[in-house]
Scaffold this active site. Structure first.
Site, short mmCIF file in Angstrom:
data_model
loop_
_atom_site.label_atom_id
_atom_site.label_comp_id
_atom_site.label_asym_id
_atom_site.label_seq_id
_atom_site.Cartn_x
_atom_site.Cartn_y
_atom_site.Cartn_z
NE ARG A 55 -10.49 -3.72 17.62
CZ ARG A 55 -11.18 -3.83 16.48
NH1 ARG A 55 -12.30 -3.14 16.32
NH2 ARG A 55 -10.76 -4.64 15.52
CG HIS B 176 9.04 -3.38 0.13
ND1 HIS B 176 9.34 -2.95 1.40
CD2 HIS B 176 8.02 -4.26 0.27
CE1 HIS B 176 8.54 -3.55 2.27
NE2 HIS B 176 7.72 -4.34 1.61
#
Length: 511
Positions: A63, A260
């Site tokens: 942005r 993970h």
């Protein structure tokens, strides 16, 4: 020092790896830490090593109203601070010519039309032939919107030339993961989707399959007949590190365990694949996760423990409690520690417990997989240090000091028949003369080459969420908040986590 790009690969004996086709890498959220600290330093390192096409073009999307030059300087600072440095000004200048910035809002359809036109112009300028990799390094709540907008703009239409990379977390529970998968698969094929978990880019994790299936001495022992149990540890020394907004809604179970630790678990427990192709390996990972369950569904306290760190000491300095961290809820029950016991219902692993643990503000940063073998059936020798012989332990160190060690018994010098434990140790940096590469390096190249082996498939994501769903449903219930345990920062775990493994006659490894 001669920069790597200027070295003669024939002179230094390098084998030239396969180089991806020229393409544009579009990074959404390019002003964030991941791009500056990890992605671009890894890409530049590969550029120096000639592992990427010289036409590679990076377009940052965010942005902020940045110019191309400002974006280039921002990334240069990242390479200098978090990577291996520039090394040669002319090399960086060539690389920087392929860096561009496109300001825009992720939910603005008009922006995607503008982006599509700009990418087409860059194809002509840079010779990237319409090949695209879109990397979503944004907050998880924007994954679906970005994918929809890319699809609506026609930028994912060609499965042979376009890929979509999604950072974890892949949903926050089974239901949201299914919704996200449906959105992604509605705008592109599964073969175009690369769900990235950087742990799979680490050398020791990749070496796990080689270690198991290329060495005849280990795989025959990789089962319930010889293995007593497995411990998988991912310990962090850091606290929130400014991520309170995300972590308050996630916690250790969502942030670490579902992705993970479950990845490390599945590679450890999977059956041999019928091929080394992406689906050959991923099929077996899915099968073993689907056969996995919590040790006791009826009494979850026998399956898992959650904890949160209190104030304590780390490296000689005082650190605040989780609840006192900036941005954290002063009454928060968000877990920063999880220990759990998993069982696998198949012939190979029946009755062998897998103990997983992860936590923040641990005494040291370490990730490892420890395979503890059964003790000998009849003890003929006396240990020099304890009443019973120590079991053999095979440890795969993911970080730090990536490598493998094997603990076994030897006779002590002298006339007695006493024994003691010793370690046979292998380290990557010692054996190969250089440190292991950044995990993102391997993953980014594989993605550009279209190799999905080290990326998570939709059914694997959903299977992992199913394993932890009973815990999520219980721990998310405000009525169960009082069930959380506490541990001091700088210590290994709450007492309840010790009890989880001690009641089985086992104990956590000293790290």
């Amino acid at each position: 020092m001669t920069p790597k790009l200027l070295e003669n690969p024939l002179r230094i004996g390098l084998r030239q790896d396969k180089v991806p086709e020229p393409q544009i890498l579009v990074i959404f959220g390019a002003t964030g830490d991941l791009t500056q600290r990890k992605l671009v330093p890894a890409i530049y390192e590969m550029h120096l090593e000639r592992r990427l096409p010289p036409e590679l073009t990076i377009v940052g999307v965010a942005r902020r109203d940045w110019s191309d030059d400002y974006f280039r300087e921002h990334l240069r600072q990242g390479v200098e601070q978090f990577g291996g440095g520039i090394q040669a000004e002319e090399v960086w200048n060539t690389f920087a010519q392929g860096l561009f910035f496109a300001p825009g809002n992720i939910d603005d359809p008009q922006f995607y039309q503008t982006l599509r036109d700009r990418l087409a112009n860059l194809d002509e300028l840079r010779g990237t032939r319409g090949n695209r990799t879109f990397y979503l390094s944004v907050a998880p709540r924007f994954f679906g919107e970005a994918a929809k907008q890319l699809g609506a703009a026609g930028m994912l239409a060609d499965p042979a030339k376009t890929r979509l990379v999604v950072e974890k977390p892949f949903g926050r529970d089974l239901s949201s993961a299914q919704v996200l998968n449906a959105i992604l698969q509605n705008v592109c094929r599964e073969s175009q989707i690369y769900r990235i978990d950087h742990y799979l880019g680490k050398e020791t994790v990749q070496n796990l399959l080689v270690f198991r299936f290329a060495n005849a001495i280990f795989e025959p022992l990789w089962n319930r007949q010889y293995i007593d149990h497995v411990q998988i540890t991912v310990a962090e020394t850091v606290g929130l590190e400014g991520r309170a907004g995300y972590y308050e809604t996630a916690g250790a179970l969502r942030d670490m365990v579902q992705n993970h630790l479950m990845q490390l678990f599945s590679l450890t427990a999977m059956e041999p694949p019928n091929s080394l192709g992406a689906d050959g390996i991923r099929n077996e990972k899915v099968k073993v996760v689907q056969a996995t369950r919590l040790a006791d569904i009826d009494d979850l306290s026998l399956s898992a423990v959650r904890g949160q760190y209190k104030a304590g000491w780390m490296n000689g300095r005082s650190v605040p409690a989780y609840r006192d961290e900036e941005g954290a809820d002063p009454q928060s029950f968000t877990p920063t520690y999880v220990a759990m016991k998993l069982l696998v219902d198949n012939w190979r692993w029946q009755g062998v417990p897998f103990y997983l643990r992860t936590g923040k503000r641990m005494p040291k940063k370490v990730t490892e997989i420890a395979i503890q073998f059964k003790t000998v059936p009849h003890l003929m020798f006396q240990s020099a240090t304890q009443k019973v012989n120590s079991p053999n332990v095979l440890v795969l160190r993911i970080q730090p000091n990536e490598g493998v060690s094997l603990r076994f018994e030897v006779k002590t010098p002298g006339s007695s028949q006493r024994t003691r434990s010793v370690d046979m140790d292998f380290r990557y940096d010692t054996a190969f003369g250089s440190p292991t590469q950044e995990a993102y390096s391997r993953l980014l190249v594989d993605c550009m080459l279209g190799d999905q082996t080290l990326f998570t498939r939709a059914d694997e994501v959903e299977a992992s969420w199913r394993v932890v769903t009973p815990l999520l449903e219980s721990w998310d219930d405000p009525r169960q908040a009082a069930g959380i345990s506490f541990y001091e920062a700088g210590t290994w775990e709450p007492a309840e986590a010790e009890q989880l493994i001690n009641r089985d006659g086992r104990r956590w490894r000293r790290l």
